[in-house]
Each structure stands twice: as C-alpha cells, then as structure tokens.
Design a protein around this motif. Structure first.
Motif, mmCIF file in Angstrom:
data_model
loop_
_atom_site.group_PDB
_atom_site.id
_atom_site.type_symbol
_atom_site.label_atom_id
_atom_site.label_comp_id
_atom_site.label_asym_id
_atom_site.label_seq_id
_atom_site.Cartn_x
_atom_site.Cartn_y
_atom_site.Cartn_z
ATOM 1 N N LEU A 64 0.827 -1.199 0.000
ATOM 2 C CA LEU A 64 0.000 0.000 0.000
ATOM 3 C C LEU A 64 0.864 1.252 0.000
ATOM 4 O O LEU A 64 1.955 1.275 0.582
ATOM 5 C CB LEU A 64 -0.917 0.000 1.227
ATOM 6 C CG LEU A 64 -2.009 -1.081 1.207
ATOM 7 C CD1 LEU A 64 -2.637 -1.222 2.581
ATOM 8 C CD2 LEU A 64 -3.068 -0.756 0.158
ATOM 9 N N ASP A 68 -3.395 5.727 -2.088
ATOM 10 C CA ASP A 68 -4.246 4.568 -2.330
ATOM 11 C C ASP A 68 -5.550 4.734 -1.545
ATOM 12 O O ASP A 68 -5.547 5.199 -0.403
ATOM 13 C CB ASP A 68 -3.561 3.279 -1.874
ATOM 14 C CG ASP A 68 -2.514 2.790 -2.845
ATOM 15 O OD1 ASP A 68 -2.381 3.391 -3.929
ATOM 16 O OD2 ASP A 68 -1.831 1.799 -2.526
ATOM 17 N N ARG A 85 -8.579 7.210 2.305
ATOM 18 C CA ARG A 85 -7.411 7.382 1.443
ATOM 19 C C ARG A 85 -6.179 7.515 2.325
ATOM 20 O O ARG A 85 -6.175 8.258 3.308
ATOM 21 C CB ARG A 85 -7.567 8.619 0.559
ATOM 22 C CG ARG A 85 -6.505 8.702 -0.558
ATOM 23 C CD ARG A 85 -6.818 9.846 -1.510
ATOM 24 N NE ARG A 85 -8.081 9.646 -2.198
ATOM 25 C CZ ARG A 85 -8.226 8.895 -3.278
ATOM 26 N NH1 ARG A 85 -7.187 8.252 -3.800
ATOM 27 N NH2 ARG A 85 -9.410 8.792 -3.861
ATOM 28 N N LEU A 131 -8.386 -3.010 -1.523
ATOM 29 C CA LEU A 131 -7.886 -1.880 -2.308
ATOM 30 C C LEU A 131 -8.963 -1.442 -3.281
ATOM 31 O O LEU A 131 -9.394 -2.207 -4.147
ATOM 32 C CB LEU A 131 -6.613 -2.279 -3.070
ATOM 33 C CG LEU A 131 -6.015 -1.208 -3.988
ATOM 34 C CD1 LEU A 131 -5.509 -0.014 -3.181
ATOM 35 C CD2 LEU A 131 -4.895 -1.802 -4.837
ATOM 36 N N ALA A 134 -5.828 2.440 -6.686
ATOM 37 C CA ALA A 134 -4.405 2.686 -6.448
ATOM 38 C C ALA A 134 -4.067 4.144 -6.726
ATOM 39 O O ALA A 134 -4.641 4.771 -7.619
ATOM 40 C CB ALA A 134 -3.555 1.776 -7.336
#
Length: 252
Positions: A64, A68, A85, A131, A134
C-alpha cells in the motif's frame, strides 16, 4: 514530513558524494560477465553490505502507498466500516483506534494490524481490507540525466521513456550501463544493468517504485551511492518515522 522533491535532493547529494569517491573507474567498478560493462546482468556480490537479491520478474505482493484508497470493513461492527485514502504520511484515521500506519504494508499485514488494534474495542475484531483505487505510480530517475527527479507513470512506461522524461542522457552519461533497482518478493531489493542506448538498447518495462541510476563513468560510483542509501528503498511516497519502532522506515 519531507516532500518527494526534498527527499530526492538528499539522494542527489549521496550521488554526488558517490561520484567524488569513485572518480573515473577505480577498483570498485563492476563489469558484466565477459568484461563488458553493462548488459542485462544481475549484480551479485559486487557491492558488499547492500545485499541485492537474485533478479526475478515475478511480481511481489502489492504494498500500500499514500494516495491509495482502501475500504476497511468490520463485519462484526458494520457502523465502523470506512473507505479512506492513505495520507502523505502513510497513515489512515479510523474510529475508536485513531491514526494507523498503512503504507508499506500488504493488505493481509494491514488487516492483522487493524484487528490487533481493534482487539481492545470489539468482542470479535474481524477486519477486511480491500484496495479500491491505487494512487499515482512513481519511478525515480537519478544520475547523469538532465533533470533527475520523481516521475509519475501514465499508462505503461519503459526505462528509456523514463530517461526522456528526465530530459535525456547527459553528455557525461553511460547509457549502456544503466542500473535498474526494483523491489523484489519479500521486500528484497534487486538490481540489474540495462543497455538503454537509443535504437540499440533494451526495452524494459518499469514497475511502481523502480529506480534508474545512470552512472557517469563506471558502476563504481553506483556502489558508493547505494551504500549511502542501502537502508531505504523509495517506493513512491515519503514519510519519516523511527525505523526502530516497527512502524516503518525513513525514505531518502
């Protein structure tokens, strides 16, 4: 908190020191098999104390990064589920447990960290991290290029295109002996030497967090440069924390 630019300038300072230490092709210079500098060869054992791993094209587990966007779901306490975020400092803020370091961790690692943090707050601290989006993908270009710096990848980017984004090779560069440093499986660091001469070199696709270092004369200066920064591997974000507390490490 240090900006990407300031962190990169620190790296340039190390590179300048490396150049002054190495001169023009001293005893520390590395040569590929057959006595020819450069080529698509893995550097093994030539830089004591740095410990590059064997090169592999296998994709490492995703880490991470700041920017992200992730979902932190708590099935046993749905009201705590959040989409957040990751901030520039690598942290996220969650109800009940506050600020938590998220960057430089895999999804399973972050799930474990959050479950442990929620253990004192929930009877069943089950956490699922996903996730969602990205953040920007960045690569580093340093050494003998006209405008070294950190560059965002828009779509696919190969090593020569990254050099062009950095203003092209300087007249003092060795385009046939460019070092590509990459994070490998398990957080290891790998390095290979690539030939990026126009119309004669390789086409090498880059990945997030890759570093390209263009030497001035020989790879001897590269050895000195990475001796200075062997404890850090830039991966596209900047945060400065105490490496001894288990929460991460400082980037150069």
């Amino acid at each position: 908190m240090l900006s990407d630019r300031r962190l990169f300038l620190l790296g340039l300072g190390s590179a300048s020191l490396a150049a002054s230490l190495s001169g023009c092709g001293g005893a520390g210079a590395m040569r590929a098999p057959g006595g020819i500098a450069g080529g698509p060869h893995t550097i093994q054992g030539g830089f004591p104390g740095i410990g590059f791993a064997d090169w592999t094209d296998r994709q490492p587990e995703y880490l991470l990064y700041p920017s992200d966007e992730i979902e932190v779901a708590t099935p046993t306490a749905a009201e705590l589920t959040r989409t957040v975020r990751i901030g520039p400092d690598g942290r996220i803020a969650l109800p009940l447990i506050g600020s938590v370091m998220a960057a430089d961790r895999t999804l399973p690692q972050l799930q474990q960290d959050l479950a442990a943090a929620y253990a004192s707050q929930l009877i069943r601290p089950v956490v699922e991290v996903t996730l969602r989006q990205a953040g920007p993908i960045r690569v580093w270009v340093d050494g003998e290029v006209r405008t070294p710096g950190v560059f965002e990848m828009v779509g696919d980017l190969d090593a020569y295109q990254a050099i062009i984004q950095a203003g092209g090779f300087a007249p003092t560069s060795r385009p046939d002996s460019v070092a590509l440093i990459r994070r490998g499986p398990g957080g290891s660091r790998m390095m290979r030497v690539v030939d990026l001469r126009p119309r004669r070199g390789e086409v090498v696709a880059l990945r997030r967090g890759d570093i390209l270092f263009v030497p001035r004369s020989t790879l001897g200066e590269l050895a000195a440069f990475f001796t200075q920064v062997r404890a850090a591997m830039p991966i596209g974000f900047s945060y400065s924390i105490n490496g001894s507390n288990g929460n991460g490490y400082a980037q150069f």
